[in-house]
Design a protein around this motif. Sequence first.
Motif, PDB file in Angstrom:
ATOM      1  N   TYR A 274       1.160  -1.259   0.016  1.00  0.00           N
ATOM      2  CA  TYR A 274      -0.309  -0.256  -0.108  1.00  0.00           C
ATOM      3  C   TYR A 274       1.001   0.960  -0.316  1.00  0.00           C
ATOM      4  O   TYR A 274       0.157   2.271  -0.468  1.00  0.00           O
ATOM      5  CB  TYR A 274      -0.893   0.013   0.919  1.00  0.00           C
ATOM      6  CG  TYR A 274      -0.410  -0.169   2.727  1.00  0.00           C
ATOM      7  CD1 TYR A 274      -0.109   1.016   3.161  1.00  0.00           C
ATOM      8  CD2 TYR A 274      -0.416  -1.340   3.314  1.00  0.00           C
ATOM      9  CE1 TYR A 274       0.624   1.187   3.975  1.00  0.00           C
ATOM     10  CE2 TYR A 274       0.597  -1.576   4.513  1.00  0.00           C
ATOM     11  CZ  TYR A 274       0.590  -0.091   4.988  1.00  0.00           C
ATOM     12  OH  TYR A 274       1.298  -0.071   6.485  1.00  0.00           O
ATOM     13  N   VAL A 275       2.312   1.434   0.663  1.00  0.00           N
ATOM     14  CA  VAL A 275       3.459   2.164   0.818  1.00  0.00           C
ATOM     15  C   VAL A 275       3.913   2.628  -0.473  1.00  0.00           C
ATOM     16  O   VAL A 275       3.082   3.640  -1.501  1.00  0.00           O
ATOM     17  CB  VAL A 275       3.995   2.072   1.742  1.00  0.00           C
ATOM     18  CG1 VAL A 275       4.864   3.281   1.070  1.00  0.00           C
ATOM     19  CG2 VAL A 275       3.270   2.186   2.910  1.00  0.00           C
ATOM     20  N   LEU A 276       3.603   1.578  -1.585  1.00  0.00           N
ATOM     21  CA  LEU A 276       4.392   1.850  -2.808  1.00  0.00           C
ATOM     22  C   LEU A 276       2.986   2.072  -3.596  1.00  0.00           C
ATOM     23  O   LEU A 276       3.117   2.772  -4.293  1.00  0.00           O
ATOM     24  CB  LEU A 276       4.775   0.123  -3.143  1.00  0.00           C
ATOM     25  CG  LEU A 276       6.016  -0.596  -2.346  1.00  0.00           C
ATOM     26  CD1 LEU A 276       6.025  -1.831  -2.683  1.00  0.00           C
ATOM     27  CD2 LEU A 276       7.107   1.001  -2.727  1.00  0.00           C
TER      28      LEU A 276
ATOM     29  N   GLN B 286      -5.989   0.868   9.571  1.00  0.00           N
ATOM     30  CA  GLN B 286      -5.464   2.461   9.483  1.00  0.00           C
ATOM     31  C   GLN B 286      -4.539   2.729   8.471  1.00  0.00           C
ATOM     32  O   GLN B 286      -4.137   4.061   7.744  1.00  0.00           O
ATOM     33  CB  GLN B 286      -4.164   2.360  10.446  1.00  0.00           C
ATOM     34  CG  GLN B 286      -4.580   2.256  11.056  1.00  0.00           C
ATOM     35  CD  GLN B 286      -5.393   0.552  12.639  1.00  0.00           C
ATOM     36  OE1 GLN B 286      -5.659  -0.077  11.244  1.00  0.00           O
ATOM     37  NE2 GLN B 286      -6.065   0.753  13.570  1.00  0.00           N
ATOM     38  N   VAL B 287      -5.109   2.127   7.406  1.00  0.00           N
ATOM     39  CA  VAL B 287      -4.242   1.746   6.155  1.00  0.00           C
ATOM     40  C   VAL B 287      -5.314   2.101   4.551  1.00  0.00           C
ATOM     41  O   VAL B 287      -4.734   2.816   4.242  1.00  0.00           O
ATOM     42  CB  VAL B 287      -4.211   0.544   5.470  1.00  0.00           C
ATOM     43  CG1 VAL B 287      -3.505   0.260   3.610  1.00  0.00           C
ATOM     44  CG2 VAL B 287      -3.173  -0.286   6.205  1.00  0.00           C
ATOM     45  N   ILE B 288      -6.527   2.401   4.930  1.00  0.00           N
ATOM     46  CA  ILE B 288      -7.879   3.065   4.316  1.00  0.00           C
ATOM     47  C   ILE B 288      -7.369   4.408   4.276  1.00  0.00           C
ATOM     48  O   ILE B 288      -7.908   5.348   4.078  1.00  0.00           O
ATOM     49  CB  ILE B 288      -9.320   2.716   4.964  1.00  0.00           C
ATOM     50  CG1 ILE B 288      -9.145   0.772   4.033  1.00  0.00           C
ATOM     51  CG2 ILE B 288     -10.264   2.918   3.871  1.00  0.00           C
ATOM     52  CD1 ILE B 288     -10.239   0.348   4.606  1.00  0.00           C
ATOM     53  N   ILE B 289      -7.746   5.141   5.797  1.00  0.00           N
ATOM     54  CA  ILE B 289      -7.800   6.325   6.244  1.00  0.00           C
ATOM     55  C   ILE B 289      -6.386   6.746   5.888  1.00  0.00           C
ATOM     56  O   ILE B 289      -6.827   7.689   5.766  1.00  0.00           O
ATOM     57  CB  ILE B 289      -7.814   6.430   7.996  1.00  0.00           C
ATOM     58  CG1 ILE B 289      -8.975   6.167   8.399  1.00  0.00           C
ATOM     59  CG2 ILE B 289      -7.423   8.029   8.725  1.00  0.00           C
ATOM     60  CD1 ILE B 289      -9.289   5.941   9.932  1.00  0.00           C
ATOM     61  N   ALA B 290      -5.046   6.321   5.709  1.00  0.00           N
ATOM     62  CA  ALA B 290      -4.204   6.608   5.524  1.00  0.00           C
ATOM     63  C   ALA B 290      -4.177   7.239   3.587  1.00  0.00           C
ATOM     64  O   ALA B 290      -3.409   8.435   2.859  1.00  0.00           O
ATOM     65  CB  ALA B 290      -2.654   6.090   5.769  1.00  0.00           C
TER      66      ALA B 290
END
Length: 96
Positions: free
Chosen positions: A22-24, A72-76
């Motif tokens: 997800y960061v990529l 948390q990832v969806i919020i980011a």
Amino acid sequence: MAFEPRRELFTRRPRHNKTPKYVLLIIANYVVCCALFTLDVKLNWFFFTAIGFLVIYNYFNIRRNIEEFTRQVIIAYGISLLGLILLFVLARNQTL
């Protein structure tokens, strides 16, 4: 002649083994959008086509790695999309 095990078609780069996908994805979104926002002042068909392909890429990438997308990832990810919209507005209002 020994049979070799099948290698993956797309292998990840050696130094990116620990980077979450997800960061990529977020980095890829910013790189593509920054390149598109610096091309031209007018919005043309290429801009909308490239954004369309980016949306399709995001959809399939999220669908393939759905287990990594926690709350948390969806919020980011949502905050990063808001950042892209802000970047677009700032790039459009910039006068050279």
